[in-house]
Design a protein around this motif. Structure first.
Motif, PDB file in Angstrom:
ATOM      1  N   ALA A 258       0.808  -1.219   0.000  1.00  0.00           N
ATOM      2  CA  ALA A 258       0.000   0.000   0.000  1.00  0.00           C
ATOM      3  C   ALA A 258       0.840   1.266   0.000  1.00  0.00           C
ATOM      4  O   ALA A 258       0.295   2.365   0.136  1.00  0.00           O
ATOM      5  CB  ALA A 258      -0.944   0.002   1.206  1.00  0.00           C
ATOM      6  N   HIS A 259       2.152   1.139  -0.128  1.00  0.00           N
ATOM      7  CA  HIS A 259       2.997   2.325  -0.118  1.00  0.00           C
ATOM      8  C   HIS A 259       4.322   2.043  -0.821  1.00  0.00           C
ATOM      9  O   HIS A 259       4.638   0.902  -1.146  1.00  0.00           O
ATOM     10  CB  HIS A 259       3.258   2.796   1.320  1.00  0.00           C
ATOM     11  N   CYS A 260       5.057   3.117  -1.044  1.00  0.00           N
ATOM     12  CA  CYS A 260       6.399   2.981  -1.593  1.00  0.00           C
ATOM     13  C   CYS A 260       7.340   3.862  -0.793  1.00  0.00           C
ATOM     14  O   CYS A 260       6.908   4.722  -0.021  1.00  0.00           O
ATOM     15  CB  CYS A 260       6.434   3.355  -3.077  1.00  0.00           C
ATOM     16  N   LEU A 261       8.622   3.638  -0.955  1.00  0.00           N
ATOM     17  CA  LEU A 261       9.646   4.426  -0.277  1.00  0.00           C
ATOM     18  C   LEU A 261      10.507   5.092  -1.341  1.00  0.00           C
ATOM     19  O   LEU A 261      11.091   4.422  -2.194  1.00  0.00           O
ATOM     20  CB  LEU A 261      10.517   3.532   0.613  1.00  0.00           C
ATOM     21  N   ILE A 262      10.568   6.427  -1.296  1.00  0.00           N
ATOM     22  CA  ILE A 262      11.366   7.178  -2.251  1.00  0.00           C
ATOM     23  C   ILE A 262      12.536   7.825  -1.520  1.00  0.00           C
ATOM     24  O   ILE A 262      12.337   8.534  -0.529  1.00  0.00           O
ATOM     25  CB  ILE A 262      10.532   8.257  -2.967  1.00  0.00           C
ATOM     26  N   ASP A 263      13.737   7.555  -2.008  1.00  0.00           N
ATOM     27  CA  ASP A 263      14.955   8.097  -1.427  1.00  0.00           C
ATOM     28  C   ASP A 263      15.299   9.400  -2.144  1.00  0.00           C
ATOM     29  O   ASP A 263      15.644   9.407  -3.322  1.00  0.00           O
ATOM     30  CB  ASP A 263      16.088   7.084  -1.587  1.00  0.00           C
ATOM     31  N   CYS A 264      15.181  10.507  -1.410  1.00  0.00           N
ATOM     32  CA  CYS A 264      15.495  11.824  -1.966  1.00  0.00           C
ATOM     33  C   CYS A 264      16.727  12.372  -1.240  1.00  0.00           C
ATOM     34  O   CYS A 264      16.627  12.811  -0.088  1.00  0.00           O
ATOM     35  CB  CYS A 264      14.318  12.781  -1.801  1.00  0.00           C
ATOM     36  N   ALA A 265      17.867  12.302  -1.887  1.00  0.00           N
ATOM     37  CA  ALA A 265      19.123  12.802  -1.316  1.00  0.00           C
ATOM     38  C   ALA A 265      19.404  12.200   0.045  1.00  0.00           C
ATOM     39  O   ALA A 265      19.816  12.883   0.975  1.00  0.00           O
ATOM     40  CB  ALA A 265      19.093  14.326  -1.241  1.00  0.00           C
ATOM     41  N   GLY A 266      19.156  10.903   0.181  1.00  0.00           N
ATOM     42  CA  GLY A 266      19.463  10.215   1.424  1.00  0.00           C
ATOM     43  C   GLY A 266      18.352  10.186   2.447  1.00  0.00           C
ATOM     44  O   GLY A 266      18.479   9.515   3.479  1.00  0.00           O
ATOM     45  N   VAL A 267      17.253  10.875   2.182  1.00  0.00           N
ATOM     46  CA  VAL A 267      16.095  10.863   3.079  1.00  0.00           C
ATOM     47  C   VAL A 267      15.008  10.000   2.456  1.00  0.00           C
ATOM     48  O   VAL A 267      14.607  10.235   1.308  1.00  0.00           O
ATOM     49  CB  VAL A 267      15.557  12.291   3.329  1.00  0.00           C
ATOM     50  N   GLY A 268      14.548   8.983   3.182  1.00  0.00           N
ATOM     51  CA  GLY A 268      13.521   8.091   2.659  1.00  0.00           C
ATOM     52  C   GLY A 268      12.132   8.529   3.058  1.00  0.00           C
ATOM     53  O   GLY A 268      11.838   8.663   4.257  1.00  0.00           O
ATOM     54  N   TYR A 269      11.268   8.775   2.095  1.00  0.00           N
ATOM     55  CA  TYR A 269       9.889   9.190   2.348  1.00  0.00           C
ATOM     56  C   TYR A 269       8.946   8.023   2.073  1.00  0.00           C
ATOM     57  O   TYR A 269       8.968   7.448   0.980  1.00  0.00           O
ATOM     58  CB  TYR A 269       9.495  10.366   1.443  1.00  0.00           C
ATOM     59  N   VAL A 270       8.132   7.671   3.066  1.00  0.00           N
ATOM     60  CA  VAL A 270       7.112   6.651   2.899  1.00  0.00           C
ATOM     61  C   VAL A 270       5.866   7.315   2.325  1.00  0.00           C
ATOM     62  O   VAL A 270       5.327   8.253   2.927  1.00  0.00           O
ATOM     63  CB  VAL A 270       6.784   5.965   4.233  1.00  0.00           C
ATOM     64  N   VAL A 271       5.420   6.865   1.164  1.00  0.00           N
ATOM     65  CA  VAL A 271       4.298   7.493   0.470  1.00  0.00           C
ATOM     66  C   VAL A 271       3.200   6.454   0.238  1.00  0.00           C
ATOM     67  O   VAL A 271       3.433   5.428  -0.407  1.00  0.00           O
ATOM     68  CB  VAL A 271       4.743   8.086  -0.888  1.00  0.00           C
ATOM     69  N   ALA A 272       2.021   6.707   0.782  1.00  0.00           N
ATOM     70  CA  ALA A 272       0.877   5.821   0.557  1.00  0.00           C
ATOM     71  C   ALA A 272       0.339   6.049  -0.854  1.00  0.00           C
ATOM     72  O   ALA A 272       0.184   7.190  -1.291  1.00  0.00           O
ATOM     73  CB  ALA A 272      -0.214   6.099   1.586  1.00  0.00           C
TER      74      ALA A 272
END
Length: 205
Positions: free
Chosen positions: A15-29
């Motif tokens: 139900a979500h993905c993890l996007i790595d933006c410049a070393g910071v991982g954002y959990v996005v539903a």
């Protein structure tokens, strides 16, 4: 407020993905339809983001591949009784243009196919959405007793590019994914020929 994320797609879950933006991982539903159209983990991805906060779940990020999907999501969640989960479910079965068409036809059954949306909520969604924009598509009810019609939007670059790839024998799911990635790379204002060329490059990877 986060409006867009662009980075490396690190993980894709149910139900979500993890996007790595410049070393910071954002959990996005995300809805299932969005998750299926994402590139492979390790590739770059861009998601339009809607942020929300609740006492129960705290801050949450919801991701969409197009601005229209994000706008439709915010319109849906503005309806009483429609939470983020139900809104994502509706968009899983009916993208913005098809949802506008269902509203125009008073097609409560189509909206009721979404998980967690019963007949009463489907009726409320149809009633509340009439006259409201769903991305670039909107529906304005006609006078009583007159058959309601929705005016389709002009052919989109996405639709025409997908059709061109289908004409070359590319499977629809692959064509849509390649075009989505091409638009992410070029921007949504790119012209048709550039999108087709970029999509073919994506398919050749």
């Amino acid at each position: 407020m986060i409006g867009r994320l662009r980075g490396v797609l690190a993980e894709v879950e149910e139900a979500h993905c993890l996007i790595d933006c410049a070393g910071v991982g954002y959990v996005v539903a995300c809805g299932a339809r969005t998750l299926q159209r994402l590139p492979a983990p390790g590739d770059e991805a861009t998601l339009h983001i809607e942020s929300s906060w609740s006492a129960e779940n705290g801050p949450r990020l919801y991701g969409f591949l197009t601005r229209d999907e994000r706008r439709a999501f915010t319109t849906l969640t503005g309806i009483q009784g429609v939470g983020p989960k139900a809104a994502l479910s509706v968009l899983d079965v009916l993208p913005p243009g098809e949802l506008a068409g269902a509203v125009a036809r008073d097609d409560k059954a189509a909206i009721g196919r979404a998980n967690g949306v019963g007949p009463k909520l489907a009726l409320r969604i149809v009633t509340e959405l009439k006259g409201k924009p769903l991305g670039d598509v909107s529906f304005t009810p006609s006078a009583p007793g007159v058959h309601a019609e929705i005016v389709p939007p002009a052919p989109s670059v996405t639709g025409e590019a997908v059709s061109a790839l289908l004409g070359l024998g590319v499977a629809e799911v692959n064509a849509r994914r390649a075009v989505d990635q091409a638009l992410i790379r070029l921007g949504e204002e790119a012209d048709l020929s550039a999108v087709i060329r970029a999509a073919l490059q994506e398919l050749g990877r």
